[in-house]
Design an enzyme around this catalytic site. Sequence first.
Site, PDB file in Angstrom:
ATOM      1  N   ARG A   1       0.841  -1.205   0.000  1.00 15.73           N
ATOM      2  CA  ARG A   1       0.000   0.000   0.000  1.00 15.73           C
ATOM      3  C   ARG A   1       0.874   1.251   0.000  1.00 15.73           C
ATOM      4  O   ARG A   1       0.552   2.243  -0.664  1.00 15.73           O
ATOM      5  CB  ARG A   1      -0.924  -0.025   1.220  1.00 15.73           C
ATOM      6  CG  ARG A   1      -1.982   1.061   1.197  1.00 15.73           C
ATOM      7  CD  ARG A   1      -3.019   0.858   2.290  1.00 15.73           C
ATOM      8  NE  ARG A   1      -2.434   0.971   3.626  1.00 15.73           N
ATOM      9  CZ  ARG A   1      -3.102   0.700   4.765  1.00 15.73           C
ATOM     10  NH1 ARG A   1      -4.362   0.272   4.712  1.00 15.73           N
ATOM     11  NH2 ARG A   1      -2.518   0.844   5.924  1.00 15.73           N
TER      12      ARG A   1
ATOM     13  N   LYS B   1      -2.603   6.521   1.466  1.00 12.87           N
ATOM     14  CA  LYS B   1      -2.352   6.977   2.837  1.00 12.87           C
ATOM     15  C   LYS B   1      -1.356   8.120   2.779  1.00 12.87           C
ATOM     16  O   LYS B   1      -0.144   7.923   2.833  1.00 12.87           O
ATOM     17  CB  LYS B   1      -1.828   5.813   3.678  1.00 12.87           C
ATOM     18  CG  LYS B   1      -2.463   5.769   5.057  1.00 12.87           C
ATOM     19  CD  LYS B   1      -2.165   4.493   5.787  1.00 12.87           C
ATOM     20  CE  LYS B   1      -2.520   4.627   7.246  1.00 12.87           C
ATOM     21  NZ  LYS B   1      -3.956   4.778   7.529  1.00 12.87           N
TER      22      LYS B   1
ATOM     23  N   GLU C   1     -16.249   6.433   4.457  1.00 14.49           N
ATOM     24  CA  GLU C   1     -15.568   5.969   5.673  1.00 14.49           C
ATOM     25  C   GLU C   1     -15.456   7.125   6.645  1.00 14.49           C
ATOM     26  O   GLU C   1     -15.999   8.194   6.411  1.00 14.49           O
ATOM     27  CB  GLU C   1     -14.197   5.372   5.327  1.00 14.49           C
ATOM     28  CG  GLU C   1     -13.235   6.333   4.649  1.00 14.49           C
ATOM     29  CD  GLU C   1     -11.825   5.749   4.500  1.00 14.49           C
ATOM     30  OE1 GLU C   1     -11.367   5.022   5.394  1.00 14.49           O
ATOM     31  OE2 GLU C   1     -11.183   6.038   3.491  1.00 14.49           O
TER      32      GLU C   1
END
Length: 345
Positions: free
Chosen positions: A85, A187, A223
Amino acid sequence: MSTAARNDIDWGNLGFGYIKTDYRYVCRYKDGKWDEGGLESDATITLSECACVFQYSQSVFEGLKAYRTEDGRIVCFRPDLNAKRMADSATRLEMPPFPEEKFIEAVKMVVKANEAFVPPYGSGATLYLRPFMIGTNPVIGVKPAEEFEFRIFVTPVGPYFKGGAKPIVVKISDFDRAAPHGTGNIKAGLNYAMSLYPIVKAHEEGFAENMYLDPQTRTKVEETGGANIIFITKEGNLVTPKSDSILPSITRRSICYVAENYLGMKVEHREVFFSEVPGFEECGLCGTAAVISPVGRIYDHGNIINFPAGMEEMGPVTKKLYDTLTGIQMGRIEAPEGWIVEIDK
Ligand SMILES: *Cc1c(COP(=O)(O)O)cnc(C)c1O
């Protein structure tokens, strides 16, 4: 056998804050390549005032935990997914992906070096790892940096829930988290900078978190600022929202696997309309820090959705998912191949 945890730290009463530990892993990128990389003891970074990270926020990060298992090993949970990720996040921000194998080596090296800071089994505390990468050379015209620093520091953190996981109240935010085709799926620090104002406001109003809807139609659940969302239906199925602007949580992906393969549940990873939410039995937020925090109530501009499990405890299905996943992490339940990575090996 691993070194015991330090006995001068009150493990049971640690919060979620930064504590400086002895070593951090550092690797620098220059002239098109990463250097050897290794452990350093200096916890500070000195950079040009014009470094790309300061001017244009070229910065990505990860978060994972190391902890002691019942039989005394020190392990990490699925660090390969963090490596992957982080490489994806870096690519999106024009940064050189840190090699995934090297990432795992760095994780092992930095945990090993700070072994005495890995809390004892049963304390509920863990060692939190923060890998991050920043653009370091001076950049004033808007363009990517050419030099980068990859680091992992570690800090011991206390149990997320002291005295059990109490359900929280979240609000439907009037702000948006991530644009369609934006950066919501990586992220990056930039996604958090813009979430600070909404979260401070939400806290002032007495809510634990903001639940964000899709910015385009404001009809679908995305989210919260730092956690994915799970729902349980009346039939006992697991439902998790699907959208290109949601961060692919490793906890959420693990919960889906556990639900399907350990608990025999049906899993639906699909678009979730907010109008369906009052029909769900249970709701939770999932991420590395808390694993799952139960949501007892959602506040939507005066309309209130109360989940049947109430405000005292986790719903029964959420609890089963939580117990199974944490059981796997702690070595009490057999893990799927490759999920648990031992630091010594
Ligand atoms: C880190 C993060 C999560 C949780 O991901 P995990 O891999 O489960 O820790 C969820 N949402 C956002 C926006 C995040 O930054």
